[in-house]
Scaffold this active site. Structure first.
Site, PDB file in Angstrom:
ATOM      1  N   HIS A  63     -10.783 -18.410  -3.458  1.00  0.00           N
ATOM      2  CA  HIS A  63     -11.427 -18.503  -4.754  1.00  0.00           C
ATOM      3  C   HIS A  63     -12.598 -18.864  -4.854  1.00  0.00           C
ATOM      4  O   HIS A  63     -13.063 -18.486  -5.892  1.00  0.00           O
ATOM      5  CB  HIS A  63     -10.344 -19.642  -5.234  1.00  0.00           C
ATOM      6  CG  HIS A  63      -9.059 -18.973  -5.791  1.00  0.00           C
ATOM      7  ND1 HIS A  63      -8.005 -19.824  -5.890  1.00  0.00           N
ATOM      8  CD2 HIS A  63      -8.830 -17.861  -6.402  1.00  0.00           C
ATOM      9  CE1 HIS A  63      -6.927 -19.056  -6.388  1.00  0.00           C
ATOM     10  NE2 HIS A  63      -7.263 -17.933  -6.749  1.00  0.00           N
ATOM     11  N   ARG A  80       0.344  -4.174  -4.069  1.00  0.00           N
ATOM     12  CA  ARG A  80       1.008  -4.741  -3.068  1.00  0.00           C
ATOM     13  C   ARG A  80       2.195  -5.619  -3.384  1.00  0.00           C
ATOM     14  O   ARG A  80       1.910  -6.819  -3.713  1.00  0.00           O
ATOM     15  CB  ARG A  80      -0.123  -5.485  -2.475  1.00  0.00           C
ATOM     16  CG  ARG A  80      -1.555  -4.713  -1.674  1.00  0.00           C
ATOM     17  CD  ARG A  80      -2.425  -5.667  -0.930  1.00  0.00           C
ATOM     18  NE  ARG A  80      -3.080  -4.802   0.097  1.00  0.00           N
ATOM     19  CZ  ARG A  80      -4.653  -4.698  -0.221  1.00  0.00           C
ATOM     20  NH1 ARG A  80      -5.110  -4.903  -1.485  1.00  0.00           N
ATOM     21  NH2 ARG A  80      -5.163  -4.102   0.715  1.00  0.00           N
ATOM     22  N   ARG A  99       3.807   0.157  -3.928  1.00  0.00           N
ATOM     23  CA  ARG A  99       4.128  -0.004  -2.109  1.00  0.00           C
ATOM     24  C   ARG A  99       5.394  -0.763  -1.958  1.00  0.00           C
ATOM     25  O   ARG A  99       5.240  -2.141  -2.407  1.00  0.00           O
ATOM     26  CB  ARG A  99       2.815  -0.400  -1.445  1.00  0.00           C
ATOM     27  CG  ARG A  99       3.128  -0.139   0.127  1.00  0.00           C
ATOM     28  CD  ARG A  99       1.941  -0.760   0.726  1.00  0.00           C
ATOM     29  NE  ARG A  99       1.533  -1.954   0.651  1.00  0.00           N
ATOM     30  CZ  ARG A  99       0.340  -2.652   1.245  1.00  0.00           C
ATOM     31  NH1 ARG A  99      -0.454  -1.689   2.011  1.00  0.00           N
ATOM     32  NH2 ARG A  99       0.208  -3.626   1.261  1.00  0.00           N
ATOM     33  N   GLU A 102      -1.824   5.012   7.789  1.00  0.00           N
ATOM     34  CA  GLU A 102      -2.364   3.901   8.109  1.00  0.00           C
ATOM     35  C   GLU A 102      -2.234   3.507   9.806  1.00  0.00           C
ATOM     36  O   GLU A 102      -2.715   2.900  10.310  1.00  0.00           O
ATOM     37  CB  GLU A 102      -1.929   2.487   7.185  1.00  0.00           C
ATOM     38  CG  GLU A 102      -0.860   2.361   7.255  1.00  0.00           C
ATOM     39  CD  GLU A 102      -0.724   1.105   6.219  1.00  0.00           C
ATOM     40  OE1 GLU A 102      -1.625   0.568   5.900  1.00  0.00           O
ATOM     41  OE2 GLU A 102       0.390   0.882   5.767  1.00  0.00           O
ATOM     42  N   ASN A 105      -7.657  -0.064   6.231  1.00  0.00           N
ATOM     43  CA  ASN A 105      -7.829  -1.379   7.022  1.00  0.00           C
ATOM     44  C   ASN A 105      -6.992  -1.115   8.145  1.00  0.00           C
ATOM     45  O   ASN A 105      -7.330  -1.544   9.303  1.00  0.00           O
ATOM     46  CB  ASN A 105      -7.298  -2.267   6.047  1.00  0.00           C
ATOM     47  CG  ASN A 105      -7.859  -2.421   4.723  1.00  0.00           C
ATOM     48  OD1 ASN A 105      -8.933  -2.037   4.749  1.00  0.00           O
ATOM     49  ND2 ASN A 105      -7.437  -3.021   3.813  1.00  0.00           N
ATOM     50  N   ASP A 106      -5.820  -0.662   8.147  1.00  0.00           N
ATOM     51  CA  ASP A 106      -4.891  -0.624   9.332  1.00  0.00           C
ATOM     52  C   ASP A 106      -5.243   0.721  10.176  1.00  0.00           C
ATOM     53  O   ASP A 106      -4.870   0.692  11.334  1.00  0.00           O
ATOM     54  CB  ASP A 106      -3.493  -0.701   8.821  1.00  0.00           C
ATOM     55  CG  ASP A 106      -2.880  -1.934   8.515  1.00  0.00           C
ATOM     56  OD1 ASP A 106      -3.252  -2.794   9.384  1.00  0.00           O
ATOM     57  OD2 ASP A 106      -2.350  -2.111   7.432  1.00  0.00           O
ATOM     58  N   ARG A 157      -7.726  -6.341  12.962  1.00  0.00           N
ATOM     59  CA  ARG A 157      -8.246  -6.367  11.780  1.00  0.00           C
ATOM     60  C   ARG A 157      -8.915  -7.905  11.217  1.00  0.00           C
ATOM     61  O   ARG A 157      -9.781  -7.914  10.520  1.00  0.00           O
ATOM     62  CB  ARG A 157      -7.637  -5.566  10.618  1.00  0.00           C
ATOM     63  CG  ARG A 157      -6.433  -6.409  10.213  1.00  0.00           C
ATOM     64  CD  ARG A 157      -5.449  -5.498   9.466  1.00  0.00           C
ATOM     65  NE  ARG A 157      -5.931  -5.721   7.903  1.00  0.00           N
ATOM     66  CZ  ARG A 157      -5.096  -5.257   6.930  1.00  0.00           C
ATOM     67  NH1 ARG A 157      -4.215  -4.423   7.405  1.00  0.00           N
ATOM     68  NH2 ARG A 157      -5.295  -5.636   5.762  1.00  0.00           N
ATOM     69  N   CYS A 192      -7.001   3.770  -0.244  1.00  0.00           N
ATOM     70  CA  CYS A 192      -6.618   2.565  -0.902  1.00  0.00           C
ATOM     71  C   CYS A 192      -7.170   1.265   0.130  1.00  0.00           C
ATOM     72  O   CYS A 192      -7.171   0.310  -0.467  1.00  0.00           O
ATOM     73  CB  CYS A 192      -5.101   2.363  -1.217  1.00  0.00           C
ATOM     74  SG  CYS A 192      -3.996   2.296   0.092  1.00  0.00           S
TER      75      CYS A 192
END
Ligand code: PEP
Ligand code: MG
Length: 843
Positions: free
Chosen positions: A455, A562, A599, A693, A716-717, A727, A764
């Site tokens: 945050h 997500r 997803r 991924e 990312n994956d 990662r 994505c």
């Protein structure tokens, strides 16, 4: 200690008796926690083997300890690795601090559930206070609950636990760096160091406390890496003890650990390097002077002065905090800020938090102590779930905790008297501190802790303040007033900048501000290249609010919902109706003209979900993740499909399966989807796609393509699996780079295969949110970029500055390069030559 009668410990369960050596767990078999015995249970209620007080009971209900009046402490641990069940299958019947009779039921458990979902049902009974004992029944004996099992000689323990006397000083919470927690060796180093001080010293973990001079007590805390610990001390040398012991913990207590995450005082010598590196939390750059921000230690008295008085003090603190948060919300600069303080206000009313604090008050503790215990325990729980996002929410909890604590203790929040052009340096800033920064004086900040999704990072972005986090701890030793240059885009703090560097960055900064203003103003324009090629720019979201925000920033739909983040904070699965309601609300906001790509649950790996308990795995990233887990528990997938299908018709519905590596997974999932659609009487199936991924899916994209409606590439994956680099590994962060040509080649072949079958491809993963990557992704033929919400205007503007033909040629060029750094450099040069304005913001 007075010598007393031998004490007989009774069987807490019926079952077969086993020696500890037979337990398939080195910690228990090695008696690291304590000596005792093991029972393979045939009953399902754990009963007290002795009379005493419940000295600890795990929130997850799988372990409890009882301490009798002579200090004999007996720990019972139901099953192995049962902490991972997150409380499922266990019903605690007692509370910490409660006095219990011998034979009294303590925990009920569902033996079938535990046996099926945990590593083992073997239950341990350990004398953790270290007294010698004799076994009264042989190995292999069948015992009944309540039968005498052990004879303990009280008063002969190696260590005794003193009561903490007087006012205790508490250290700031710190994160335990040791890979295996404080096991025997580091615990011994810590205890030895503690013995060097006169003060009575305690180590605290959640609601448990251990005498810091007792090896056994420290080990009984069962700490693990990432636990939040606090040291408290009372006595003449308390201050020195806390400083020394916190530094020792941060350094790993004799074990080699990664850079310490928290220290009380900056003690590492400043290296001669002129550059410190961290991670970009908020883009931009600034030149200014160092201002070190250190929070004072709070002096918390443990004992209360009467329950009624302490209750009233807590009430007052909570009320004053609620009012302060309301004021912060009212004057918040934007909805993101207001939202954070609204969430903080909710924490003040959280029933579990208040229950924990009230239980401490009932035990005679002070309001400050009770509140501190409750917030630290809950923050630790968040951190212990192994989820990066939740761990960062722990910072919010700590912030609320400190706010109330200071109000209870009557400590005025120090109004920072800041010099002009301040670059704040802190171990960690709280969201409240960040939001209340005077942006006329503060130019940016640098923290040792924190992450790019915290945050604090969100607030920094909202305030337009450049910030980096994860910087080495010796940044805390920089002198106040030193002139430094913060280049947040590159995640760098220059300690000795020259004039040219400063002027360059200043100019870049001015341009960047202008550019951002223009991008937001033009966010509604389509993302079409100069030569007329349209790319869809959609949003990665995890909540309805984010969907709404994405639309105001020019988002053209949702490219990745997500779904595992929708109900992160739940211990129980949301009802089918609630799930259906959530998806439908999101779909309605988007409307029938926009894509909604939902997803299905992507649980496992770095994303555990409290209401989907899983066995612990040696290699979770290579284990039951994403679609694999859902196919193991098809009811979960079926129920989610039903809920998603309820939103069909409100938006252009797409369903996407995560972590697909085998074609059979797609077929199995499609069959379930078809059954559910049929049962609901749907005439048309929503679009079904998969995430790319895993390298196997990318390499076989031509085989998958005929069976899907679309692909979305999770870079990312895909990067972590292609380069075999975790990662989240802090030391591999700079190498696990999605710009690596191997990843780009997999994207290229995936797009080619998909287009050959007339299917569209999105990206994505975080690569799509990098302006630098846009030319290469467009050049490779990617049809949709699904990006993090605040970056939608930037990515759309970048697309509008490009030519498709140029993008194709730069894409061809970088595919032939050798490493990620070369790709970045080539794209930087290309960008400088093509895109009208200044440096690209990298994240
Ligand atoms: C990805 O892996 O790139 C992706 C988008 O999925 P997540 O980050 O949620 O694992
Ligand atoms: Mg992924």
């Amino acid at each position: 200690m007075t010598t007393t009668q031998p004490l007989e410990l009774l069987a807490p369960l019926s079952g077969v008796l086993l020696a500890l050596d037979q337990v398939p767990d080195p910690v228990f078999a090695g008696r690291l926690i304590g000596d005792g015995l093991c029972i393979d249970p045939t009953s399902q209620t754990l009963c007290a083997p002795l009379a005493g007080v419940i000295s600890s009971i795990q929130d997850s209900g799988h372990a409890v300890s009882v301490t009798d009046d002579n200090g004999v402490q007996v720990l019972m641990h139901i099953g192995l690795d049962t902490v991972n069940l997150g409380g499922q299958g266990f019903t605690p019947l007692v509370q910490e601090g409660q006095r219990v009779e011998v034979g009294q039921p303590l925990i009920e458990f569902d033996a079938d559930y535990v046996a099926l979902h945990a590593r083992s049902l073997l239950t341990l009974m350990l004398v953790v206070s270290g007294e010698p004992f004799t076994l009264l029944r042989p190995d292999g004996a069948l015992v009944d609950v309540g039968q005498p099992l052990l004879r303990v000689s009280p008063g002969e323990a190696a260590e005794t636990v003193d009561e903490e006397a007087g006012d205790a000083l508490f250290s700031k919470p710190l994160t335990l760096p040791n890979a295996n927690g404080l096991h025997a060796r580091p615990a011994a180093v810590f205890a030895q160091a503690a013995k060097g001080f006169n003060a009575s010293i305690y180590l605290h973990k959640q609601t448990q406390s251990a005498n810091a001079k007792s090896l056994v007590a420290i080990m009984a805390l069962q700490t693990v890496q990432g636990d939040t610990l606090q040291v408290s001390a009372a006595g003449d040398d308390a201050d020195a003890a806390i400083k020394a012991l916190v530094a020792l913990l941060a350094e790993g207590c004799g074990e080699t650990v990664a850079a310490p995450t928290a220290v009380v005082e900056p003690c590492a010598p400043l290296s001669s390097a002129t550059l410190l590196r961290g991670v970009c939390a908020s883009p931009g750059s600034a030149f200014g002077q160092v201002v070190q921000v250190a929070e004072p230690e709070l002096n918390i008295t443990e004992a209360g002065s009467g329950e009624a008085l302490e209750r009233a003090a807590l009430e007052r603190g909570l009320l004053a905090a609620a009012e302060a948060l309301q004021a912060l919300q009212t004057k918040a600069a934007g909805s993101a800020q207001a939202e954070i303080f609204r969430a903080h206000q909710e924490l003040l009313e959280d029933p579990t938090l208040l229950e924990q604090a009230h239980a401490q008050l009932t035990n005679g503790k002070s309001a400050a102590f009770a509140w501190n215990r409750a917030t630290v325990a809950t923050a630790t729980l968040f951190q212990g779930l192994g989820n990066a996002l939740l761990a960062e929410r722990a910072a919010d909890l700590a912030d609320v905790g400190q706010r109330v604590l200071k109000l209870i203790l009557g400590i005025q929040d120090r109004a920072w008297d800041l010099p002009e052009q301040a670059i704040l340096i802190a171990e960690q800033l709280t969201p409240s501190q960040t939001a209340s920064l005077d942006t006329r004086k503060v130019l940016g900040f640098v923290t040792v802790g924190g992450g790019a999704t915290s945050h604090v990072a969100i607030l920094a972005r909202a305030l337009g303040l450049p910030a980096i986090c994860g910087v080495p701890v010796h940044v805390l030793a920089l002198a106040n007033g030193k002139q430094v240059l913060l280049d947040a885009d590159k995640g760098e703090l220059h300690l000795d900048p020259d004039l040219a560097e400063i002027e360059q960055l200043q100019a870049a900064r001015d341009q960047q501000v202008l550019r951002r203003q223009r991008e937001v103003a033009q966010a509604a324009l389509p993302a079409t290249t100069r030569d007329g090629h349209h790319v869809e720019v959609t949003a990665n979201v995890a909540s309805l609010q984010e969907v709404e925000q994405s639309l105001t920033l020019g988002g053209e739909g949702v490219g990745l919902l997500r779904s595992e983040f929708l109900y992160l904070d739940r211990n129980r699965a949301p009802s089918p109706e609630e799930q259906a309601g959530t998806y439908s609300a999101i779909a309605r906001v988007l409307g029938p003209e926009r894509n909604l790509v939902v997803r299905t649950l992507d649980v496992g790996g770095d994303k555990p979900l409290a209401y989907v308990p899983m066995d612990s795995e040696t290699n979770p990233f290579l284990g039951l993740r994403g679609i694999r887990l859902c196919l193991e528990r098809p009811e979960l997938l079926r129920e989610q499909f039903r809920a998603i299908l309820a939103s069909a018709g409100f938006a252009r519905l797409h369903i996407m399966l995560p972590m697909v590596s085998l074609l059979s997974e797609l077929h199995l999932a499609r069959a379930i989807l078809e059954e559910e659609a049929l049962a609901l009487g749907l005439k048309e199936l929503p679009k079904l796609g998969i995430m790319i991924e895993v390298p196997s899916a990318a390499l076989m994209a031509d085989v998958f393509a005929p069976h899907v409606d679309f692909f979305s590439i999770g870079t990312n994956d895909l990067t972590q699996y292609t380069l075999a680099m975790d990662r989240d590994h802090p030391r591999l962060a700079s190498q696990a780079d999605s710009f690596h040509p191997s990843v780009l080649r997999l994207i290229a072949s995936t797009v080619k295969a998909a287009h050959a079958h007339g299917k569209w491809v999105g990206v994505c993963g975080a690569l799509a949110s990098e302006a630098l990557a846009v030319p290469v992704l467009i050049g490779l033929g990617v049809d949709e970029l699904s990006v993090s919400v605040p970056l939608i205007p930037t990515i759309k503007a970048t697309v509008r500055e490009l030519d498709l033909a140029d993008c194709q040629s730069i894409a061809r060029q970088v595919l032939g390069l050798e490493e990620a750094a070369q790709v970045r450099e080539a794209l930087r040069l290309y960008h400088a030559a093509t895109v009208e304005t200044s440096p690209v913001v990298e994240h």
